[in-house]
Write a protein that holds these residues in place. Structure first.
Motif, PDB file in Angstrom:
ATOM      1  N   LEU A  88       0.845  -1.191   0.000  1.00  0.00           N
ATOM      2  CA  LEU A  88       0.000   0.000   0.000  1.00  0.00           C
ATOM      3  C   LEU A  88       0.880   1.240   0.000  1.00  0.00           C
ATOM      4  O   LEU A  88       1.712   1.420   0.891  1.00  0.00           O
ATOM      5  CB  LEU A  88      -0.922   0.010   1.231  1.00  0.00           C
ATOM      6  N   ASN A  89       0.713   2.073  -1.028  1.00  0.00           N
ATOM      7  CA  ASN A  89       1.377   3.372  -1.092  1.00  0.00           C
ATOM      8  C   ASN A  89       0.332   4.447  -0.840  1.00  0.00           C
ATOM      9  O   ASN A  89      -0.689   4.500  -1.531  1.00  0.00           O
ATOM     10  CB  ASN A  89       2.026   3.599  -2.465  1.00  0.00           C
ATOM     11  N   THR A  96       4.312  14.219   0.846  1.00  0.00           N
ATOM     12  CA  THR A  96       4.440  13.197   1.874  1.00  0.00           C
ATOM     13  C   THR A  96       3.787  11.885   1.442  1.00  0.00           C
ATOM     14  O   THR A  96       2.650  11.893   0.953  1.00  0.00           O
ATOM     15  CB  THR A  96       3.785  13.656   3.189  1.00  0.00           C
ATOM     16  N   GLU A  97       4.505  10.785   1.636  1.00  0.00           N
ATOM     17  CA  GLU A  97       3.940   9.475   1.329  1.00  0.00           C
ATOM     18  C   GLU A  97       4.429   8.430   2.324  1.00  0.00           C
ATOM     19  O   GLU A  97       5.505   8.575   2.926  1.00  0.00           O
ATOM     20  CB  GLU A  97       4.282   9.053  -0.098  1.00  0.00           C
ATOM     21  N   ILE A  98       3.633   7.396   2.477  1.00  0.00           N
ATOM     22  CA  ILE A  98       3.974   6.260   3.326  1.00  0.00           C
ATOM     23  C   ILE A  98       3.866   4.997   2.475  1.00  0.00           C
ATOM     24  O   ILE A  98       2.904   4.821   1.723  1.00  0.00           O
ATOM     25  CB  ILE A  98       3.032   6.162   4.546  1.00  0.00           C
ATOM     26  N   VAL A  99       4.861   4.115   2.593  1.00  0.00           N
ATOM     27  CA  VAL A  99       4.918   2.896   1.788  1.00  0.00           C
ATOM     28  C   VAL A  99       4.997   1.684   2.706  1.00  0.00           C
ATOM     29  O   VAL A  99       5.828   1.644   3.620  1.00  0.00           O
ATOM     30  CB  VAL A  99       6.133   2.915   0.842  1.00  0.00           C
ATOM     31  N   ILE A 100       4.130   0.715   2.462  1.00  0.00           N
ATOM     32  CA  ILE A 100       4.094  -0.521   3.250  1.00  0.00           C
ATOM     33  C   ILE A 100       4.088  -1.707   2.294  1.00  0.00           C
ATOM     34  O   ILE A 100       3.350  -1.708   1.306  1.00  0.00           O
ATOM     35  CB  ILE A 100       2.844  -0.568   4.153  1.00  0.00           C
ATOM     36  N   LEU A 101       4.900  -2.708   2.571  1.00  0.00           N
ATOM     37  CA  LEU A 101       4.953  -3.909   1.739  1.00  0.00           C
ATOM     38  C   LEU A 101       5.202  -5.114   2.622  1.00  0.00           C
ATOM     39  O   LEU A 101       6.121  -5.112   3.460  1.00  0.00           O
ATOM     40  CB  LEU A 101       6.075  -3.788   0.707  1.00  0.00           C
ATOM     41  N   GLU A 117       8.453  -6.013   4.799  1.00  0.00           N
ATOM     42  CA  GLU A 117       9.587  -5.641   3.950  1.00  0.00           C
ATOM     43  C   GLU A 117       9.746  -4.118   3.915  1.00  0.00           C
ATOM     44  O   GLU A 117      10.627  -3.580   4.579  1.00  0.00           O
ATOM     45  CB  GLU A 117       9.397  -6.249   2.551  1.00  0.00           C
ATOM     46  N   ASN A 118       8.914  -3.416   3.184  1.00  0.00           N
ATOM     47  CA  ASN A 118       8.977  -1.952   3.216  1.00  0.00           C
ATOM     48  C   ASN A 118       8.072  -1.410   4.314  1.00  0.00           C
ATOM     49  O   ASN A 118       6.940  -1.865   4.484  1.00  0.00           O
ATOM     50  CB  ASN A 118       8.530  -1.361   1.872  1.00  0.00           C
ATOM     51  N   ALA A 119       8.564  -0.424   5.043  1.00  0.00           N
ATOM     52  CA  ALA A 119       7.757   0.286   6.028  1.00  0.00           C
ATOM     53  C   ALA A 119       8.443   1.626   6.276  1.00  0.00           C
ATOM     54  O   ALA A 119       9.230   1.785   7.203  1.00  0.00           O
ATOM     55  CB  ALA A 119       7.646  -0.516   7.329  1.00  0.00           C
ATOM     56  N   TYR A 120       8.160   2.589   5.388  1.00  0.00           N
ATOM     57  CA  TYR A 120       8.880   3.856   5.508  1.00  0.00           C
ATOM     58  C   TYR A 120       8.012   5.035   5.089  1.00  0.00           C
ATOM     59  O   TYR A 120       6.997   4.893   4.414  1.00  0.00           O
ATOM     60  CB  TYR A 120      10.157   3.839   4.654  1.00  0.00           C
ATOM     61  N   GLY A 121       8.450   6.209   5.512  1.00  0.00           N
ATOM     62  CA  GLY A 121       7.837   7.453   5.092  1.00  0.00           C
ATOM     63  C   GLY A 121       8.824   8.248   4.265  1.00  0.00           C
ATOM     64  O   GLY A 121      10.041   8.158   4.466  1.00  0.00           O
TER      65      GLY A 121
END
Length: 385
Positions: A88-89, A96-101, A117-121
């Protein structure tokens, strides 16, 4: 089953955090626009990837995971789910964005240190600088900037995973600054990262040392997409000084209206402190600098655009890689050939069928380990959104 039962709680927490940040960005502003053409936030983009495979090993007493068994009791054919990713992006604003994988296929084995795996702003000030914080893939080579579902081979290279074990590539926790500008007429982009260096999903850093890395990319030819990348890194791990460096070049030539040819070449070298600290103290030298890894790979890819009914293109590639995890002491070079044919359906690898071989040859075989000659036949089906 206990881990699977926690999934609803996990996703609920994810959406709670996103909602919190949405409110923090616009605490008093209702979701009303003055114009129908105005960009509305937040914006959500869901992503998914399925990679399912059939594997067959042709090695002598070597299983489908590359492990040799002297007893001869070995599984040499199997179906497998390599990846089942859900992402989910979320753009909270223009900047500003948040990325979750997450990779749900990790639930098939011990999930410790896996799944997330991905969890960042990310906050983008302008094209010259953007900052990233959380768990992400730091820029340290070609492969770190390309998703696994659009690479020109079955998987990333051996050196990518080995440098990941040493904290330079793959998913790491830390912060990064990236940007782009021109040096004269040459477009240029950069990335600087500071990382814990002990892998993903760790409760905390395992020492007070940090690893600092950088990547510089120069666009030498816009027409043929020739880019030169330079990578370097220094740091401390368990009070020992470590380093890594690398160089790479990519190109993409349009041969005819239907044929294109692209090439990747990448070299990396660095301290293999992961190997050093995995050895019993009485079997290793006093200096971590004695344990150096290095590798190089060539990945040529020929693409033919078909556009016949649902078939978009045919691709032929064959990656050659030479990697040595410790070339100064107890050297054992691993040479890997990966010939592959790929059939693409839809745009941007929406659907993909790949088949080919992964051929491993070691200077020296070690029985009952994965350091053993093997030929693995692979058929991989991929579907992404």
């Amino acid at each position: 089953m206990k881990s699977i039962s926690k999934l609803p709680v996990f996703f609920s927490l994810v959406f709670f955090v996103i909602s919190f940040f949405i409110q923090a960005q616009n605490p008093e502003t209702p979701q009303v626009n003055d114009s129908d053409n105005a960009v509305k936030y937040p914006q959500f983009q869901f992503k998914g990837l399925l990679q399912a495979r059939y594997l067959e090993s042709f090695g002598d007493n070597v299983d489908v995971l590359g492990m040799h068994h002297s007893t001869g009791d070995v599984t040499q054919s199997s179906f497998d789910i390599k990846r089942m990713r859900v992402g989910l992006n979320t753009k909270l604003s223009e900047a500003t964005e948040i990325v979750i994988l997450v990779n749900l296929a990790d639930f098939k084995s011990d999930t410790k240190g896996k799944v997330l795996e991905n969890a960042y702003g990310k906050y983008t000030f302008n094209k010259y600088i953007a900052v990233i914080g959380g768990q992400f893939r730091p820029a340290f080579g070609i492969e770190e900037l390309v998703p696994v579902d659009i690479i020109k081979s079955f998987d990333f290279s051996n050196q990518y995973y080995e440098f990941g074990k040493n904290g330079w590539t793959s998913f790491q926790i830390g912060a990064s600054a990236t940007g782009a500008f021109d040096i004269g007429k040459i477009p240029f982009n950069y990335s600087f990262s500071v990382l814990n260096g002990n892998g993903k999903n760790q409760e905390k850093d395992n020492d007070n040392g940090k690893q600092y890395s950088s990547r510089l990319v120069f666009e030498l030819s816009k027409k043929h997409k020739i880019n030169l990348g330079l990578n370097s890194g220094i740091g401390k791990f368990s009070k020992e000084k470590v380093y890594a460096l690398g160089a790479d070049i990519t190109s993409d030539f349009k041969l005819t209206d239907r044929f294109t040819f692209d090439l990747q070449i990448e070299y990396k070298q660095g301290t293999n402190h992961n190997l050093y600290f995995s050895l019993p103290v009485d079997t290793r030298t006093p200096n971590v600098s004695d344990y150096q890894m290095r590798g190089i790979y060539f990945l040529p890819n020929l693409r033919y655009t078909v556009n016949y009914k649902k078939l978009t293109s045919l691709e032929l590639s064959c990656r050659y890689e030479s990697f040595d995890p410790s070339y100064k002491i107890d050297s054992n070079v691993r040479q890997t050939y990966t010939p592959m044919i790929s059939l693409e359906f839809g745009k941007a690898y929406t659907g993909r069928i790949e088949l080919g071989l992964e051929i491993d040859n070691f200077d020296r075989n070690i029985p009952n380990t994965s350091t053993y000659d093997d030929t693995l036949f692979i058929i991989q089906f991929q579907c992404r959104l």
